[in-house]
Design a protein around this motif. Sequence first.
Motif, short mmCIF file in Angstrom:
data_model
loop_
_atom_site.label_atom_id
_atom_site.label_comp_id
_atom_site.label_asym_id
_atom_site.label_seq_id
_atom_site.Cartn_x
_atom_site.Cartn_y
_atom_site.Cartn_z
N TYR A 231 0.83 -1.21 0.00
CA TYR A 231 0.00 0.00 0.00
C TYR A 231 0.86 1.25 0.00
O TYR A 231 1.98 1.25 0.47
N THR A 232 0.28 2.34 -0.51
CA THR A 232 0.98 3.61 -0.59
C THR A 232 0.00 4.76 -0.37
O THR A 232 -1.21 4.53 -0.24
N ASN A 233 0.53 5.96 -0.37
CA ASN A 233 -0.28 7.18 -0.31
C ASN A 233 -1.28 7.16 0.85
O ASN A 233 -2.48 7.36 0.67
N VAL A 234 -0.79 6.92 2.05
CA VAL A 234 -1.63 6.88 3.24
C VAL A 234 -1.99 8.30 3.67
O VAL A 234 -1.14 9.19 3.69
N LYS A 235 -3.26 8.48 3.99
CA LYS A 235 -3.76 9.76 4.49
C LYS A 235 -4.59 9.47 5.73
O LYS A 235 -5.44 8.57 5.70
N ILE A 236 -4.36 10.22 6.79
CA ILE A 236 -5.12 10.05 8.03
C ILE A 236 -5.51 11.42 8.56
O ILE A 236 -4.65 12.29 8.76
N ASP A 237 -6.81 11.59 8.79
CA ASP A 237 -7.32 12.81 9.41
C ASP A 237 -7.95 12.44 10.75
O ASP A 237 -8.95 11.71 10.79
N ILE A 238 -7.34 12.92 11.83
CA ILE A 238 -7.88 12.66 13.16
C ILE A 238 -9.13 13.52 13.36
O ILE A 238 -9.10 14.72 13.15
N LYS A 239 -10.21 12.86 13.75
CA LYS A 239 -11.48 13.55 13.99
C LYS A 239 -11.68 13.89 15.46
O LYS A 239 -12.19 14.94 15.79
N ARG A 240 -11.29 12.96 16.36
CA ARG A 240 -11.37 13.24 17.79
C ARG A 240 -10.56 12.23 18.57
O ARG A 240 -10.31 11.12 18.11
N ILE A 241 -10.18 12.67 19.76
CA ILE A 241 -9.44 11.82 20.69
C ILE A 241 -10.07 11.96 22.06
O ILE A 241 -10.28 13.08 22.54
N LEU A 242 -10.38 10.83 22.67
CA LEU A 242 -10.91 10.80 24.04
C LEU A 242 -9.88 10.09 24.91
O LEU A 242 -9.44 8.99 24.56
N ILE A 243 -9.51 10.70 26.02
CA ILE A 243 -8.47 10.14 26.89
C ILE A 243 -9.03 9.94 28.29
O ILE A 243 -9.71 10.81 28.84
N ASP A 244 -8.74 8.77 28.86
CA ASP A 244 -9.12 8.45 30.23
C ASP A 244 -7.97 7.69 30.87
O ASP A 244 -7.71 6.53 30.51
N HIS A 245 -7.26 8.34 31.75
CA HIS A 245 -6.09 7.76 32.43
C HIS A 245 -5.09 7.26 31.38
O HIS A 245 -4.64 8.05 30.56
N GLU B 137 -7.19 6.58 4.63
CA GLU B 137 -7.18 6.22 3.22
C GLU B 137 -5.80 5.68 2.85
O GLU B 137 -4.79 6.11 3.40
N ASP B 138 -5.78 4.73 1.91
CA ASP B 138 -4.53 4.26 1.31
C ASP B 138 -4.83 3.78 -0.10
O ASP B 138 -5.99 3.68 -0.50
N THR B 139 -3.78 3.51 -0.86
CA THR B 139 -3.92 3.03 -2.23
C THR B 139 -3.20 1.69 -2.36
O THR B 139 -2.03 1.58 -1.95
N GLU B 140 -3.89 0.70 -2.91
CA GLU B 140 -3.28 -0.60 -3.17
C GLU B 140 -2.33 -0.44 -4.36
O GLU B 140 -2.74 0.00 -5.44
N LYS B 141 -1.08 -0.80 -4.16
CA LYS B 141 -0.08 -0.65 -5.23
C LYS B 141 -0.41 -1.52 -6.44
O LYS B 141 -0.26 -1.09 -7.58
N ALA B 142 -0.89 -2.73 -6.22
CA ALA B 142 -1.14 -3.68 -7.32
C ALA B 142 -2.28 -3.24 -8.23
O ALA B 142 -2.23 -3.47 -9.44
#
Length: 126
Positions: free
Chosen positions: A59-73, A83-88
């Motif tokens: 896989y290539t061209n990975v894209k990640i957009d964080i929408k939210r983070i919840l933290i507890d201890h 998102e990613d792209t399959e090379k094949a």
Amino acid sequence: MNQQEIMTLIEKARHAWVNQDADAITQMFTADGEIILPGKKWQGRTKIREEITNFVQQYTNVKIDIKRILIDHNQAAVEWHYEDTEKATGHRNKAHDVIVIDFQDGYISRWREYFDTQTPANPSEN
């Protein structure tokens, strides 16, 4: 770990996934840490590095957009769009993803993903 340390480690993980850096991802885990995906479980740094290296080869061209983070201890839930792209094939994969993460002594001890590849990201995709 405090909240800021957890946020920083999550951002480092996002960055490492986008850059497909198997070593950086692996080093964030405890020696016996685990990644659990639907139908898969990778335990220990050697296995995690091996599987991420396999991913990078496919896989290539990975894209990640964080929408939210919840933290507890020493745990967090992260919602992101992935998102990613399959090379094949050139096929672009897209998923809404939630990761539940446990932290131990400054490292990730458990990374459990739940993802949805069916719900459109935008209402116009219905």
